[in-house]
Structure formats: C-alpha cells, structure tokens
Design an enzyme around this catalytic site. Structure first.
Site, mmCIF file in Angstrom:
data_model
loop_
_atom_site.group_PDB
_atom_site.id
_atom_site.type_symbol
_atom_site.label_atom_id
_atom_site.label_comp_id
_atom_site.label_asym_id
_atom_site.label_seq_id
_atom_site.Cartn_x
_atom_site.Cartn_y
_atom_site.Cartn_z
ATOM 1 N N MET A 86 -7.356 1.541 3.879
ATOM 2 C CA MET A 86 -7.765 2.861 3.370
ATOM 3 C C MET A 86 -8.806 3.466 4.311
ATOM 4 O O MET A 86 -9.643 2.742 4.857
ATOM 5 C CB MET A 86 -8.368 2.733 1.972
ATOM 6 N N MET A 88 -2.894 3.455 3.664
ATOM 7 C CA MET A 88 -3.262 4.649 2.890
ATOM 8 C C MET A 88 -4.227 5.443 3.752
ATOM 9 O O MET A 88 -5.423 5.556 3.472
ATOM 10 C CB MET A 88 -3.898 4.226 1.551
ATOM 11 N N MET A 113 4.387 3.928 -5.803
ATOM 12 C CA MET A 113 3.054 3.678 -6.365
ATOM 13 C C MET A 113 3.089 3.907 -7.873
ATOM 14 O O MET A 113 3.588 4.930 -8.342
ATOM 15 C CB MET A 113 2.010 4.613 -5.747
ATOM 16 N N ASP A 153 -4.272 -3.771 1.927
ATOM 17 C CA ASP A 153 -4.481 -2.344 1.691
ATOM 18 C C ASP A 153 -5.464 -1.765 2.697
ATOM 19 O O ASP A 153 -6.646 -2.107 2.701
ATOM 20 C CB ASP A 153 -5.040 -2.136 0.278
ATOM 21 N N HIS A 196 -0.241 -8.785 0.700
ATOM 22 C CA HIS A 196 -0.371 -7.318 0.723
ATOM 23 C C HIS A 196 -1.785 -6.941 1.165
ATOM 24 O O HIS A 196 -2.779 -7.372 0.576
ATOM 25 C CB HIS A 196 -0.086 -6.776 -0.676
ATOM 26 N N SER A 238 -2.163 -8.716 -3.616
ATOM 27 C CA SER A 238 -3.014 -7.761 -2.894
ATOM 28 C C SER A 238 -4.417 -8.336 -2.733
ATOM 29 O O SER A 238 -5.143 -8.538 -3.713
ATOM 30 C CB SER A 238 -3.091 -6.436 -3.651
ATOM 31 N N HIS A 285 -0.161 -2.003 3.911
ATOM 32 C CA HIS A 285 0.007 -0.725 3.194
ATOM 33 C C HIS A 285 -1.036 0.255 3.714
ATOM 34 O O HIS A 285 -2.215 0.137 3.388
ATOM 35 C CB HIS A 285 -0.163 -1.011 1.691
ATOM 36 N N ASP A 291 3.501 -0.997 -6.848
ATOM 37 C CA ASP A 291 2.109 -1.347 -6.546
ATOM 38 C C ASP A 291 1.192 -0.559 -7.468
ATOM 39 O O ASP A 291 1.213 0.675 -7.464
ATOM 40 C CB ASP A 291 1.842 -1.000 -5.070
#
Ligand code: DX5
Ligand code: ZN
Length: 207
Positions: free
Chosen positions: A33, A64, A133, A31, A29, A6, A62, A168
């Site tokens: 957000m 979010m 998660m 993330d 990975h 990540s 990913h 994760d």
C-alpha cells in the site's frame, strides 16, 4: 482451493516466525500500500526480497498503489510469483498485464467493491487471476461485504476454465463458504488466520 494467508495481520517484528506458521497454506499474500491509492502504507520491495529468502511459498503480491507499472519490475525481481494490480489504478490494462507476464510470473487484476464485474471481461483471457475485493482495500479486520462476492458468478461465466478467482477481505470459515459457492477458488485471509489460537486448524477450516 488456493489459500493465501495475508501477512498484513502478522507481527512484522517476527515476520519469519509468522510466515513459517502458515506454511501449510498454498501462497503467501503480501499487501503493498502506498498511502495514495489507499489511505495506508505497508510493505515495499526490500521486505518482499527478504521474505523471498526465508520461504519457498509462492509470493502473492497485491499492489494497492497508484502507477503500479513503475514498480512491477522491482517486485518481480524481488521474487513475486503473482502480481495483482488494481483496475482502478491503471490506464492501459493490457500493457500492465503484458509487463507482469514478461517476467514469467502470473498476472492478476483486482476490483474494488464499487467497481462492477463487467470491467474485467475484456481482459479475462490475458489474466491468470481476478481478485474480487470483499472489503474496501486498505486495512485488515473489516467486515465481509456479500454483495461484492455476488460479482463472482458473472466473472466465472465469462472466464476460461483455468482463471483463478480470488477473494480478499473479511474471509473466515463462514464467508469462505459463501465465496466458494459463488465460484471463488482462492481465499485470502488475514485476521481469521493470524488471530486464531490454532493457525493450522484455521487454514484447514478454509479448505
Ligand atoms: C485489505 C488487504 C487484505 C487484508 C485482509 O486491503 O488487501 O489482504 O489483509 O485482511 P482480513 O482477512 O483481516 O480482512
Ligand atoms: Zn490483499
């Protein structure tokens, strides 16, 4: 075992260097957000497009974010190979899965710690991956929650053979062993990989 470092734990001012440093892993990975679905803001579409230009690693994005369906096309065109959205963020799960797959890429769905495993059952045959998660999404460097990993066997029991089960949050060599014993076959790790003195050995220790 699919290892997906990540980059949330990377140095964003030296992102290309820090991506090259993990190329012995399998996926990268990323993330995303939005400050709404989670209380943090990270990476958006332009950064994913820039990352696409400097690595051939599959980009494991990913999301979010609330209303992920609004941004899936943009992330797919930016070069995502896998897009994972949160069950808690959508109303029509199958429509979101269909949308992701319409770009010829893999579709993943994630569940937060308080969401039970059962919610994924109706969608398993349409999904390429389920992301369980093992921390509350939003920040790197949190403590692994074993009770979350305990959801994996129930998902694995209902899933088709080729479903990827990813974990994760708080993953290190020790918690990875717990997750793989439950049936996880993809491990995301941020701090464990990037804060280690020897990144290649950290990746190898997760395998
Ligand atoms: C957390 C993110 C994770 C994060 C994991 O919301 O989804 O991908 O980077 O970080 P570690 O491995 O440090 O817990
Ligand atoms: Zn993540």
């Amino acid at each position: 075992m699919i290892i997906s470092p990540s980059i949330l734990s990377a140095d964003f001012a030296n992102l290309e260097r820090d991506i090259k440093a993990v190329e012995t892993a399998d996926w990268l990975h990323i993330d995303v957000m939005d400050g709404h679905f989670v209380p943090n803001i990270t990476i958006g579409v332009p950064v994913v497009a820039s990352i696409r230009k400097v690595t051939d690693m599959p980009l494991d994005v990913h999301l979010m974010i609330e209303n992920p369906e609004k941004y899936i096309e943009a992330f797919a065109h930016a070069g995502a190979d896998i897009i994972t959205f949160h069950f808690e963020a959508v109303s029509d799960v199958n429509a979101v899965i269909r949308l992701i797959k319409s770009f010829g890429i893999k579709a993943g769905m994630s569940i937060k710690p308080k969401t039970p495993a059962e919610v994924v059952f109706p969608y398993l045959e349409n999904l390429d991956m389920v992301l369980v998660m093992t921390v509350e999404p939003g920040f790197g460097g949190q403590k692994f929650m074993q009770d979350c990993a305990e959801k994996i066997p129930a998902i694995k029991a209902k899933a088709q053979d080729n479903l990827i089960i990813q974990v994760d949050g708080g993953i290190n060599a020790e918690t990875a062993r717990i997750c793989t014993s439950y049936g996880a076959n993809s491990l995301v790790a941020g701090n464990y990989i990037y804060k280690s003195a020897d990144i290649k050995s950290a990746i190898a220790s997760l395998r």
